[in-house]
Design a protein around this motif. Structure first.
Motif, PDB file in Angstrom:
ATOM      1  N   ARG A  15     -11.477   0.028 -13.546  1.00 39.44           N
ATOM      2  CA  ARG A  15     -11.593   1.218 -13.948  1.00 39.44           C
ATOM      3  C   ARG A  15     -11.551   1.909 -15.063  1.00 39.44           C
ATOM      4  NH1 ARG A  15      -9.899   6.904 -11.681  1.00 39.44           N
ATOM      5  NH2 ARG A  15      -8.089   7.301 -12.345  1.00 39.44           N
ATOM      6  N   ARG A  42      -1.567  -5.593 -16.519  1.00 39.04           N
ATOM      7  CA  ARG A  42      -1.211  -5.148 -15.686  1.00 39.04           C
ATOM      8  C   ARG A  42      -2.727  -3.620 -16.060  1.00 39.04           C
ATOM      9  NH1 ARG A  42       2.368  -0.127 -14.256  1.00 39.04           N
ATOM     10  NH2 ARG A  42       0.104   0.899 -15.028  1.00 39.04           N
ATOM     11  N   SER A  44      -5.065  -0.434 -15.658  1.00 39.38           N
ATOM     12  CA  SER A  44      -4.981   0.731 -14.909  1.00 39.38           C
ATOM     13  C   SER A  44      -5.611   0.304 -13.817  1.00 39.38           C
ATOM     14  CB  SER A  44      -5.695   2.050 -15.825  1.00 39.38           C
ATOM     15  OG  SER A  44      -7.280   1.484 -16.349  1.00 39.38           O
ATOM     16  N   ALA A  46      -5.267  -2.307 -11.952  1.00 39.73           N
ATOM     17  CA  ALA A  46      -4.213  -3.226 -11.250  1.00 39.73           C
ATOM     18  C   ALA A  46      -3.345  -2.142 -11.049  1.00 39.73           C
ATOM     19  CB  ALA A  46      -3.593  -4.223 -12.443  1.00 39.73           C
ATOM     20  N   ALA A  47      -2.682  -0.918 -11.272  1.00 43.26           N
ATOM     21  CA  ALA A  47      -2.417   0.115 -11.635  1.00 43.26           C
ATOM     22  C   ALA A  47      -2.578   1.111 -10.419  1.00 43.26           C
ATOM     23  CB  ALA A  47      -2.253   1.191 -12.338  1.00 43.26           C
TER      24      ALA A  47
ATOM     25  N   MET B   1      -2.002   3.973  -9.129  1.00 44.04           N
ATOM     26  CA  MET B   1      -2.346   4.610  -9.242  1.00 44.04           C
ATOM     27  C   MET B   1      -2.048   5.257 -10.649  1.00 44.04           C
ATOM     28  SD  MET B   1      -1.264   6.930  -6.464  1.00 44.04           S
ATOM     29  CE  MET B   1      -2.280   8.741  -7.200  1.00 44.04           C
ATOM     30  N   ASP B   2      -3.280   5.172 -11.594  1.00 41.67           N
ATOM     31  CA  ASP B   2      -2.915   5.065 -13.143  1.00 41.67           C
ATOM     32  C   ASP B   2      -2.329   6.370 -13.337  1.00 41.67           C
ATOM     33  OD1 ASP B   2      -5.620   6.156 -12.383  1.00 41.67           O
ATOM     34  OD2 ASP B   2      -6.635   4.745 -14.417  1.00 41.67           O
ATOM     35  N   ALA B  29       6.622   0.354 -11.896  1.00 39.28           N
ATOM     36  CA  ALA B  29       5.809   0.701 -12.673  1.00 39.28           C
ATOM     37  C   ALA B  29       4.587   1.767 -12.132  1.00 39.28           C
ATOM     38  CB  ALA B  29       5.632  -0.554 -12.972  1.00 39.28           C
ATOM     39  N   THR B  30       4.138   1.097 -10.458  1.00 41.16           N
ATOM     40  CA  THR B  30       2.907   1.800  -9.909  1.00 41.16           C
ATOM     41  C   THR B  30       3.140   1.583  -8.236  1.00 41.16           C
ATOM     42  OG1 THR B  30       0.468   2.356  -9.617  1.00 41.16           O
ATOM     43  CG2 THR B  30       1.354  -0.623 -10.626  1.00 41.16           C
ATOM     44  N   VAL B  31       2.711   2.564  -8.005  1.00 42.46           N
ATOM     45  CA  VAL B  31       2.533   2.379  -6.487  1.00 42.46           C
ATOM     46  C   VAL B  31       1.036   2.407  -6.515  1.00 42.46           C
ATOM     47  CG1 VAL B  31       4.652   3.405  -6.484  1.00 42.46           C
ATOM     48  CG2 VAL B  31       2.442   4.707  -5.758  1.00 42.46           C
ATOM     49  N   PRO B  32       0.450   1.770  -4.703  1.00 46.31           N
ATOM     50  CA  PRO B  32      -0.657   2.131  -4.579  1.00 46.31           C
ATOM     51  C   PRO B  32      -0.884   3.795  -3.949  1.00 46.31           C
ATOM     52  CG  PRO B  32       0.408   0.543  -3.102  1.00 46.31           C
ATOM     53  CD  PRO B  32       0.513   0.766  -4.176  1.00 46.31           C
TER      54      PRO B  32
END
Lengths: 531, 597, 300
Positions: A15, A42, A44, A46-47, B1-2, B29-32
């Protein structure tokens, strides 16, 4: 990437480090692909993942072998493909029996259930892609890391087909092209071995007398520094590289460069390396001040073109080489980049079909492209699906996990890993001029656990020391970074020379150093500033 | 997603309110991407939770919702600011009376009320100790004009829509935080004339047994016996067409969804009744909610949807309460749920709240709104039957349309159709309001003349002659006194350049200030245009400017009006823009603005 | 393959071809502002509308797929009226001075935005951002409302001049899922008050913006400009006709993005990427678009 079903990104902060490639990943995800990211941090990247596998630094082989274990256990091996197109499966299969995910959880740091999920998804998918970046290759066992991943694609037949394959994401413009052109210690252009008599004959037919070209592999970069240190290498000509800041254990690198009898640096900037040089040859910015070509990560040879004149006194790189050769009494017969390219086409069969005119007209061409009517090759190894397989079958490799070169201990209790940020690039020579609104400068990133253990908070000034050197920087908290792991970039070496800390233990075959793992300790220098 | 999130924290109340609708829990923390898409449909309910609880969407509250649901804050802001009933401003009142100043209420003195409120409660939209008032487009209580909607945040919030207001009663409601409940409704017509409205005023809308005693539920029972294909065939034979305005054959719509191989299928009931002057769906939902839900359930069964959704405009709190009560009790009694009436059919119904946007009555805008996006219409094709809610096959029907379905099933399609005329089958509800003695919803067979409908209202209160009728709402047009004998069929109204639209019959006697109504109508479209396409976004502004010039005696080029009408009608994405000029153009054509063209 | 008729000519195109693409195969060019080759059609600007026989209303040529047997007219009176009106509506409400492509369309359709009346004075900074759905000040019709407002300058790399914004959605789509997926901006507000906005109208530097500049790359009206271009325009020194455009490859990572270098007076004044480059699809990252500052202009 758009048409695959599973994407496995390993040790790749795509990313941020390859933003436009990541656009293709996002399109793949939009089209329904599952994305799995293996990274100790973790990131961006991996997010975006369906699952983030937070492995321990340097545990890549254990993880890959554990995935292999599950592939075998779940009957997901493509035995037809394996039998027809590969060798060494049995030995590999036996070797991964020691890597039951539950048994290696402690080594990998990845819960066994996650490993199983990824293995089953990858194994069952019609198409699957594995990509990696420097998280795999900047280790002392880089080659083994790569081979461990190759094994997975061979076992499942996910290679040599559309939407499948293995992709090292090149970190630098034309790092692929450099290798293609023979800038390797054991290769002629087109990856022809210097010891291969057929290749030597071909090259001789174009270059004439090559008898002074050694018939044995030369030194790769790390070996060169060793040789400088020993005094075996006395003179060096560096093109567009800044090893005084980019080499691991850069203090040692500078020391080596200083020992040289004669150092020539050809660059567009007066870098820290150039400051050490006896002669500095001002070159041109190859991508906008001169004509030529580069090759990207997907083996696409692309034209770069002159758009602006170079500064006064700067000369084209090819011109400098040709002129130097002339002073040495050799006429290379090259007047232009076009001439150099035509010569390459005769030397390198995989480039033979890429006429200058085609490169000019088309959106680049992917090698191998052996003839002018050949469209180029979007993916490699399709031959593995022919029956019988022409040429050599693809070998599995038995690879064993080994710990990082410098594990943490009581004196150096934290593991430092390094990487890139979106708006910066390597030692910052180019990107330092960007004025990016995002840039926050160098810092030591640590998780809340590490910060608590050290009594540190955001903004604290600290000294970071390894066995090789020490730097001073500030603390930045990354809430997702695990306890015991810290992170720095090397984008701002003039402020904080991170590579004074890194380990120069390197892979014996590839010569890449273990930038990704160094044991360090952190001491607070002063209270946090009021702001 | 960031995603990069807001780092402002919510208050305890805000966190509780949001958790109550989307569940407590650790923020992942995050999700696809695919998970974030799924979570998105919770955005509107979560925003409502904040608005209900504290009367405002604060930065902290918005940030919390975004983190929980993985919605990019910029997109969430785009959604919040799309809806008139979400408040983001410190200065705006949280305890607020939304005072209708739209067409019907204007005729009943809404402007005077607003003028007085500015004196007693302060300027519109400016809170004094958190309290105040705001103007509102049509609240759908035209039969009791002038109307207001009181909203007081809390757990639960107070929401009351009431009519017959004057400035002192609004001011008192704002001060006290309470408003009078509305009484029962009695139809204007004798019982034997009523079919859709047969339970209004007769059957307790909150009593499932009363509803059953009056024959309720027989339609759904019959549907389950017949099976989906036969239900569609029957509705097809009835000739039922959509009552929302577009008059599309209902059975064809269902058939198009039912035959789609992609699953799941969706059934959406459009209860976002917002056309100025329209209140018939509200009356059905408030007075016969069980039958509405029954119609919805039959339609869902027919198209193969296991979960039907009713999108109700937020200005209708009583309708929402009654529908929810009906759904809950039907579920308790086994009429809805995993095994409907023991027949192995899975069928449920849920409510979705709008948030103050006329455009969401447009079917594709409504779908986007339900998905947690801005309520912007989609370009068609693809039609919702191919790609609707969440990109899946979806049938969308209006409340009145679906309320007819149990009748068709119990009476038989022929008997039902015979109440209308060929080509315009069945009865139709009209919203009779304006200058009539007895305003209200009336039910007449299709083909009844406009004059006959108006007569049900008992003449103008002033005794003055009818000058014109606004037929079909703001998106409809005017009909003059000499055209009142037009039979109310699709064909006949079209012939005189009018439309029945949503069934608005707003009667205007010769004292009505038609220029003032047109200024309100053009302001309405300017306010309610979603802004997506140029013809509507800018065209509605130019229309308002044109009418302002014309009505203040300035120069207003008739050719410009023609061109505005043309581009709005021809080039807008959806029906809002396509009909935005029709009232103005008809008024000019009919000479209602004076001075000829 | 699908056969249809456009302006009386038969044309055969593959399934999935849009009417705009089909018309192009006959040499019929279609004006458009909100369409971009590297984004899904937003069908918002409506400059491209055409008449399809059997359709009650005009259809957007950019998004409508060709169907067998369609009879399409791209130059009927209805089409010309709507296109002219769309241009007049835009021209009377938005500063189109940097949208060069619009001028010939205006001329050929006889569009005259001035008949909408004299332009209202520009809004104050922040005024349009503070507009709320469902509420606006009544007009007396004496002037024509516009979106004109002060330029937003809040970072070193690009400026946002929303007085030039036609709300084509391209920047939102490029920032969102169709390219960069940073989601820093969205359309906020409603109707004529709709605008491109970060959350709570925060400055870009407080937003999710990563300065890839893909919004600039797709902006059709110059509402988004790199600072370099903006400054040159302010000085009156932006001269596209004197600029050369050279395609080369980005000097940063190994992905191999094609950069089009726009050079004026031996200085790189802007960087774009061709939409048909297989690697970029026309999109770049911060380094590709803005990272060329290290090439010093001559004489500096």
């Amino acid at each position: 990437m758009e048409e695959t079903d599973v994407i496995l990104l390993v040790g790749s902060s795509t990313r941020e480090a390859h933003p436009i490639f990541f656009h293709h990943v996002i399109r793949g995800v939009r089209n329904g692909a599952r994305l799995y990211v293996v990274d100790p941090r973790r990131t961006s990247t991996a997010a975006w993942a369906d699952l983030h596998l937070p492995l321990h630094v340097g545990a890549d082989i254990a993880l890959a072998n554990a995935i292999g274990y599950v592939l075998i256990e779940q009957g997901l091996v493509d035995h037809d493909f394996v039998r027809r197109a590969t060798t060494g499966f049995d030995a590999w299969a036996a070797s991964v029996q020691q890597y039951r995910p539950e048994d290696v959880e402690e080594v990998t740091g990845v819960p066994a259930a996650m490993v199983r999920k990824v293995a089953i998804d990858y194994g069952r998918a019609d198409r699957g892609v594995i990509c990696w970046t420097l998280g795999i290759t900047e280790h002392h066992n880089a080659v083994d890391n790569v081979r461990a991943l190759i094994n997975l694609s061979l076992a499942t037949g996910k290679i040599g087909r559309w939407g499948c394959g293995l992709n090292p994401l090149r970190g630098q413009n034309n790092v692929q092209g450099g290798g293609d052109m023979g800038a390797l210690p054991n290769k002629f252009p087109g990856f022809q071995d210097v010891v291969d008599p057929v290749a030597r004959a071909r090259v001789r037919s174009v270059w004439g007398d090559i008898d002074r070209t050694p018939e044995k592999p030369g030194w790769h970069l790390t070996a060169m520094f060793d040789a400088m240190h020993r005094g075996d290498l006395r003179g060096l000509w560096i093109f567009g590289e800044n090893p005084a800041q980019s080499e691991a254990n850069s203090g040692h690198a500078i020391d080596c460069l200083k020992r040289l009898d004669h150092l020539v640096v050809q660059d567009i900037f007066l870098t820290k390396t150039a400051e050490l040089a006896d002669v500095v040859l001002p070159g041109t910015a190859s991508w906008c001040e001169s004509e030529g070509s580069v090759t990207n990560s997907e083996r696409r040879v692309q034209r770069c073109r002159r758009a602006v004149p170079p500064p006064d006194g700067a000369r084209d790189d090819i011109e400098i080489l040709v002129e130097t050769a002339k002073r040495l009494g050799v006429d290379l017969g090259i007047r232009s980049p076009h001439d150099a390219w035509e010569e390459l086409r005769r030397v390198s069969p995989m480039h033979a079909g890429m006429s200058w005119e085609r490169l000019e007209a088309e959106d680049g061409l992917q090698w191998p492209c052996p003839s002018e009517d050949h469209p180029g090759t979007p993916f490699l190894h399709a031959r593995l699906w022919e029956d019988p397989v022409p040429g050599q079958r693809a070998p599995f490799a038995v690879v064993a996990w080994a710990p990082v070169a410098e594990p943490v201990d009581e004196s150096f209790p934290l593991l430092l890993t390094t990487g890139r940020k979106l708006d910066s690039y390597n030692t910052g020579v180019q990107s330092g001029h960007l004025g990016a609104p995002l840039s926050r400068g160098e810092a030591l990133e640590m998780g809340p656990g590490t910060a608590a253990e050290h009594g540190l908070t955001e903004g604290d000034r600290v000294r970071v020391s390894s066995r090789r050197g020490a730097v001073e920087t500030v603390v930045r908290i990354d809430p997702h970074l695990r306890t015991g792991l810290v992170f720095m970039t090397f984008h701002h070496p003039d402020q904080v020379d991170t590579n004074l800390l890194t380990v120069d233990t390197s892979d014996p075959a590839a010569g890449t150093a273990e930038f990704k793992a160094a044991a360090v300790r952190v001491e607070r220098l002063s209270p946090a500033p009021a702001s | 997603m960031d995603l990069r999130h807001l780092d402002t924290e919510p208050s305890r109340e805000e966190r509780e309110a949001v958790d109550a609708v989307i569940g407590e829990g650790e923020t992942l923390a995050t999700v696809p991407l695919r998970e974030a898409r799924r979570l998105r449909a919770h955005l509107l309910p979560a925003l409502h939770a904040l608005q209900d609880r504290v009367g405002r969407i604060t930065e902290g509250g918005l940030g919390y919702v975004c983190r929980r649901l993985h919605v990019p804050p910029a997109e969430a802001w785009g959604v919040v600011t799309f809806y008139a009933l979400f408040n983001v401003d410190e200065e705006r009142p949280t305890t607020v009376a939304h005072v209708c100043d739209d067409v019907a209420c204007r005729l009943a003195g809404a402007e005077r009320i607003c003028g007085e409120l500015a004196g007693t409660l302060g300027p519109e939209g400016k809170a004094v100790k958190g309290r105040g008032w705001m103007r509102s487009p049509c609240l759908g209580l035209c039969d009791q004009a002038p109307a207001a909607l009181l909203v007081v945040p809390g757990a639960p919030p107070t929401e009351v829509l009431w009519g017959g207001v004057d400035a002192p009663s609004v001011a008192e409601a704002v001060r006290s935080g309470t408003a009078p409940e509305r009484g029962g409704v009695q139809p204007l017509q004798p019982r034997e004339a009523l079919h859709l409205l047969r339970r209004v005023g007769q059957v307790d809308p909150t009593d499932i047994d009363a509803w059953r005693r009056s024959g309720g539920g027989a339609g759904l029972r019959r549907a389950l016996e017949l099976g989906p294909a036969e239900v569609i065939a029957l509705v097809g034979r009835s000739g039922l067409v959509g009552r929302g305005g577009a008059a599309f054959p209902t059975a064809r719509k269902w058939e198009a969804v039912a035959r789609q191989p992609a699953r799941p299928h969706h059934l959406v009931c459009n209860a976002d009744e917002s056309e100025p002057g329209t209140f018939k769906d509200r009356v059905l939902m408030e007075q016969d909610p069980y039958t509405v839900v029954e119609g919805v359930a039959i339609a869902a069964f027919a198209v193969g949807s296991e979960l039907a959704r009713i999108y109700v405009r937020d200005e209708y709190p009583l309708a929402r309460q009654r529908l929810q009560h009906a759904i809950d009790t039907l579920r308790q009694r086994g009429w809805l749920g995993d095994d409907v009436l023991g027949r192995g059919v899975k069928l449920d119904v849920e409510l979705v709240r709008g948030a103050g946007a006329y455009i969401c009555g447009e079917e594709t805008a409504l779908l986007n709104s339900m998905e947690g996006l801005r309520g912007e219409p989609r370009q068609k094709p693809p039609f919702p039957s191919d790609s609707g809610l969440f990109g899946q096959p979806t049938a969308i029907n209006n409340v009145e349309t679906l309320a007819n379905v149990p009748l068709i099933l119990t009476e038989g399609p022929e008997a039902w159709a015979a109440r209308g005329v060929p080509g315009s089958a069945g009865t139709r509800l009209f919203c009779l309001a304006g200058h009539v003695r007895r305003p209200g919803v009336v039910e007449v067979g299709m083909g009844t003349t406009l004059r006959e409908v108006i007569a049900l209202g008992g003449g103008t209160p002033s005794g003055r002659p009818v000058r014109a009728v606004l037929l079909g709402g703001a998106a409809g047009g005017f009909v003059t006194a000499d055209q009142l004998d037009v039979p109310l069929t699709f064909e006949d109204t079209r012939r005189i350049g009018a439309t029945m639209g949503s069934g608005v019959v707003l009667v205007l006697d010769d004292s009505a200030d038609i220029a003032d109504l047109l200024r309100r109508i053009t302001a309405f479209f300017r306010d309610e245009s979603c802004g997506q396409c140029v013809p509507c976004r800018v065209g509605t502004v130019r229309m308002e400017e044109w009418v302002a010039r014309r009505s203040s005696g300035g120069s207003a080029d008739p050719a410009l009006l023609d061109d505005l009408g043309a581009v709005l009608r021809d080039a807008s994405i959806c029906g809002l823009g396509q009909t935005a000029a029709s009232a103005v153009q008809s008024a000019v054509r009919l000479g209602l603005l004076g001075g000829g063209r | 393959m699908i056969e249809l008729e456009i302006d009386g000519q038969k044309v055969t195109v593959p399934e999935g071809t849009t009417l705009m693409e089909a018309a192009a195969t006959l040499g019929i060019s279609t004006p458009t502002l909100c369409w971009a080759p590297n984004l899904d059609p937003a069908t918002a600007c409506r400059v491209c509308v055409v008449e399809v026989e059997g359709s009650r209303v005009l259809v957007p040529a950019c998004g409508r797929k060709a169907e067998a047997g369609m009879v399409v007219r791209t130059n009927s009176d209805r089409v010309r009226t709507s296109r002219k009106m769309v241009l007049e509506l835009l021209g009377s409400s938005v500063d189109l001075s940097a949208a060069e492509q619009v001028k010939p369309w205006m001329a050929s359709l006889g569009a005259d935005p001035s008949r909408m009346g004299p332009a209202a004075p520009p809004s104050a900074a922040g005024e349009r951002d503070a507009a709320r759905a469902g509420h606006h000040h009544a007009t007396d019709g004496a002037t024509a409302a516009t979106v004109c407002q002060p330029i937003k300058v809040d970072n070193e790399l690009y400026v946002r001049d929303y007085g030039k914004c036609i709300l084509c959605y391209k920047c939102v789509d490029a920032c969102g899922e169709q390219a960069q997926a940073s989601f820093a901006i969205a359309v906020a507000g409603r109707g004529f008050d709709a605008r491109i906005s970060t959350e709570l109208d925060k400055p870009l530097t407080d937003s999710a913006c990563v300065y890839c500049g893909n919004c600039i790359g797709v902006c059709p009206t110059g509402a988004l400009q790199p600072v370099t271009e903006h400054e040159l325009r302010q000085e009156g020194a932006w001269e596209p006709e004197r600029q050369t455009q050279t395609d080369t490859i980005c000097p940063y990572c190994g992905v191999g993005c094609t950069l089009t270098l726009h050079v004026q007076d031996d200085r790189i004044v802007k960087v774009t990427s061709p939409h048909d480059a297989s690697v970029t699809g026309g999109h770049l990252c911060i380094k590709g678009r803005f990272g060329t500052r290290f090439v010093a202009p001559r004489g500096s």
